[in-house]
Design a protein around this motif. Structure first.
Motif, PDB file in Angstrom:
ATOM      1  N   UNK A 139      21.172   2.557  18.429  1.00 29.07           N
ATOM      2  CA  UNK A 139      20.337   2.401  17.365  1.00 29.07           C
ATOM      3  C   UNK A 139      20.879   2.805  16.058  1.00 29.07           C
ATOM      4  N   UNK A 140      22.482   2.968  16.085  1.00 30.59           N
ATOM      5  CA  UNK A 140      23.178   3.146  14.852  1.00 30.59           C
ATOM      6  C   UNK A 140      23.349   2.033  13.770  1.00 30.59           C
ATOM      7  N   UNK A 141      23.856   0.871  14.555  1.00 30.55           N
ATOM      8  CA  UNK A 141      24.340  -0.051  13.656  1.00 30.55           C
ATOM      9  C   UNK A 141      23.449  -0.507  12.597  1.00 30.55           C
ATOM     10  N   UNK A 142      22.334  -1.031  12.782  1.00 31.76           N
ATOM     11  CA  UNK A 142      21.310  -1.784  11.831  1.00 31.76           C
ATOM     12  C   UNK A 142      21.430  -0.821  10.711  1.00 31.76           C
ATOM     13  N   UNK A 143      20.631   0.503  10.824  1.00 34.44           N
ATOM     14  CA  UNK A 143      20.638   1.392   9.545  1.00 34.44           C
ATOM     15  C   UNK A 143      21.905   1.689   8.728  1.00 34.44           C
ATOM     16  N   UNK A 144      22.855   1.984   9.687  1.00 35.87           N
ATOM     17  CA  UNK A 144      24.265   2.278   9.067  1.00 35.87           C
ATOM     18  C   UNK A 144      24.933   1.171   8.237  1.00 35.87           C
ATOM     19  N   UNK A 145      24.551  -0.072   8.706  1.00 31.56           N
ATOM     20  CA  UNK A 145      25.081  -1.419   8.240  1.00 31.56           C
ATOM     21  C   UNK A 145      24.184  -1.279   6.574  1.00 31.56           C
ATOM     22  N   UNK A 146      22.959  -1.081   6.793  1.00 30.39           N
ATOM     23  CA  UNK A 146      22.306  -1.003   5.386  1.00 30.39           C
ATOM     24  C   UNK A 146      22.778   0.035   4.581  1.00 30.39           C
ATOM     25  N   UNK A 147      23.239   1.202   5.039  1.00 28.24           N
ATOM     26  CA  UNK A 147      23.793   2.106   4.186  1.00 28.24           C
ATOM     27  C   UNK A 147      25.123   1.732   3.442  1.00 28.24           C
TER      28      UNK A 147
END
Length: 545
Positions: free
Chosen positions: A407-415
């Motif tokens: 579950x890391x990639x999407x929110x980390x990509x937004x950051x």
């Protein structure tokens, strides 16, 4: 009157923090009183874990720390996973939370959001966790927090403020002097010893970790003066550039690289913890360094872990690389030839397990060469950790190793997109992992930034399926039915394309350029494999990735 909460915002501005992530709650309203008129930009995720992952991606892409405002109790347990990932990868993150009033702490009366000890619960996933019991101590506590974030080995820092302290009046609201922290440099005697060993070396090897990403020029100059084959870990991807002739990537677990390590007479390890998920992905303790080992790390304790050093230098990796490059005598040691021979022995492009992913990364390089690629735990990311190349550091990071969360990639990509708005960002996820954070599609829609969400759809947890098959275990709990991603994209006002070949991927990625919205690209893994793996692919020795 200035309250503790208001002074906190003023202190964050004084320390140069300009970005905050959080979900307002009844216990954090006071933090938001001053926020509206401050210089901080606030972003609201759909889950506190998303706030932590966004702060993580922001820090990795920019090198700067953001702040997370998190409510008591469930807010903090929600963000704990993101803090664990940041701790494992030494990512700076400041987490400010509320906690129940001082006279209520530890009594178990059942107050809203109460847990027995929030500070103890979070202490294990951060560099330190502090309960502010006196508002007048806030400046000192904040100074200690930024000493960790900027002056030593970074990681999450947690400060919790009881509700009654948050509204308490500051006896002095003057913003104190804000120190500029300079990380430690190497001792001259240590540099003298290191340069003697390295100048005398016949077969040097360099290991570069994430601690060196802030100084790519100094590290590159040192590597070239040594003419040494170099292993760059996942978090150091891009430090030497896109396809440097001395860069062997993050392939220390493969037999040819292990042989190179065993043959090295002097090994220089810069800013790497020498941990399992970078050097021993086959989990057999087979990565050995019999030659002289020089280790450089900002954390003295880390120098005593994993591999015993002959020379341990407590220093910022970039400062040590600069000092060494000034005293190393430039030699021609056939480093490029040895690197090329090792690449040919690895034969990554002909590996049957990697063949289908080679055109994926070639297409990304061709269409979006400057992109930041952020990954989850999924097949393309495992492969990319071995074969992907980036033109600069901070363009490739993921949660497939270390703490290894999903579950890391999407929110980390937004950051990352907030930190580097001039660059396209690609989030690479599996259909299973994405379902951990589907709500963050709403955050992506609200941000309206150029982002490609590349979903590798293989109908569930395929990596675990393959492990089960190899161990003779029935497929229980791994065959998941994915949602209709096209319908999901429509509901979140995102664009959608379903693809199954490199040509279709190239056309899809072209649409990311000059766009201000999210493009969901769903890759049918079965179709992709059929279109990319030719009949004459040469299988080589099986590798566990």
């Amino acid at each position: 009157m200035t309250t503790c909460a208001q002074h906190l915002i003023q202190l964050l501005e004084a320390y140069g923090v300009d970005t905050a992530f959080g979900i307002p709650g009844v216990h954090t309203i006071e933090l938001y009183r001053e926020l509206h008129d401050s210089s901080l930009h606030h972003y609201t995720p759909r889950h506190e874990q998303g706030a932590g992952f966004m702060a993580d991606g922001y820090a990795r892409a920019s090198g700067k720390s953001a702040v997370c405002f998190i409510i008591t109790g469930p807010g903090m347990t929600n963000i704990a996973t993101a803090m664990g990932q940041a701790l494992a990868d030494s990512v700076p993150m400041l987490v400010i939370s509320s906690v129940n009033a001082r006279h209520q702490l530890g009594l178990g009366h059942g107050h809203l959001h109460e847990i027995p000890s929030q500070q103890q619960t979070l202490a294990g996933v951060c560099r330190f966790s502090h309960t502010l019991l006196d508002a007048d101590n806030l400046p000192e506590v904040m100074a200690q927090a930024f000493a960790v974030l900027r002056g030593g080995r970074p990681g999450p820092v947690h400060i919790e403020i009881p509700l009654d302290v948050m509204v308490a009046e500051m006896h002095s609201s003057t913003v104190p002097r804000v120190a500029r922290f300079h990380p430690p440099g190497p001792a001259p005697a240590a540099i003298d010893q290191a340069q003697r060993w390295l100048n005398e070396a016949h077969r040097p090897l360099v290991l570069i970790g994430g601690g060196a990403v802030a100084a790519p020029e100094a590290v590159r100059q040192l590597v070239e003066r040594l003419d040494a084959p170099t292993l760059t870990t996942i978090n150091a991807r891009g430090v030497l550039g896109h396809d440097h002739p001395l860069d062997l990537g993050a392939n220390a677990s493969l037999p040819p690289c292990r042989e190179l390590a065993r043959e090295a007479d002097v090994v220089l390890a810069l800013g790497t913890e020498l941990g399992e998920t970078d050097y021993d992905l086959v989990f057999d303790d087979g990565f050995s360094l019999p030659g002289k080992l020089i280790r450089v790390d900002i954390d003295a304790r880390q120098l005593a872990r994993n591999q015993a050093a002959d020379l341990a230098i407590v220093s910022d990796a970039g400062l040590a690389a600069t000092a060494l490059s000034e005293v190393i005598t430039e030699h021609q040691r056939d480093g490029r030839l040895r690197t090329q021979a090792t690449r040919e022995a690895m034969a990554l492009e002909r590996d049957a397990d990697l063949a289908q992913y080679v055109p994926l990364f070639a297409t990304l390089d061709e269409v979006l060469p400057e992109a930041i690629i952020v990954g989850d735990s999924t097949g393309p990311v495992y492969a990319g950790n071995m074969i992907a190349r980036r033109p600069a550091p901070r363009r490739w990071f993921n949660a497939a190793t270390g703490f290894g969360t999903l579950g890391y990639a999407l929110p980390a990509a937004l950051g990352a997109s907030i930190a580097r708005p001039q660059l396209p960002v690609v989030a690479m996820v599996g259909d299973g992992g994405l379902q951990f954070v589907l709500g963050e599609l709403g955050t992506a829609r609200d941000l309206a930034r150029p982002l490609a969400l590349l979903i590798w759809n293989n109908d569930g947890y395929d990596e675990i399926r393959r492990y089960m098959s190899a161990d003779g275990v029935a497929h229980v709990g791994v065959n998941l039915k994915a949602p209709d991603f096209a319908a999901l994209a429509e509901s979140f006002e995102c664009r959608y394309l379903g693809i199954g070949s490199p040509a279709e991927l190239a056309d899809a990625l072209e649409q990311v350029k000059d766009s201000d919205s999210v493009l969901i690209i769903e890759v049918d893994a079965a179709r992709w494999q059929a279109s990319t793996v030719s009949a004459n692919t040469l299988p080589v020795e099986k590798r566990n990735t």
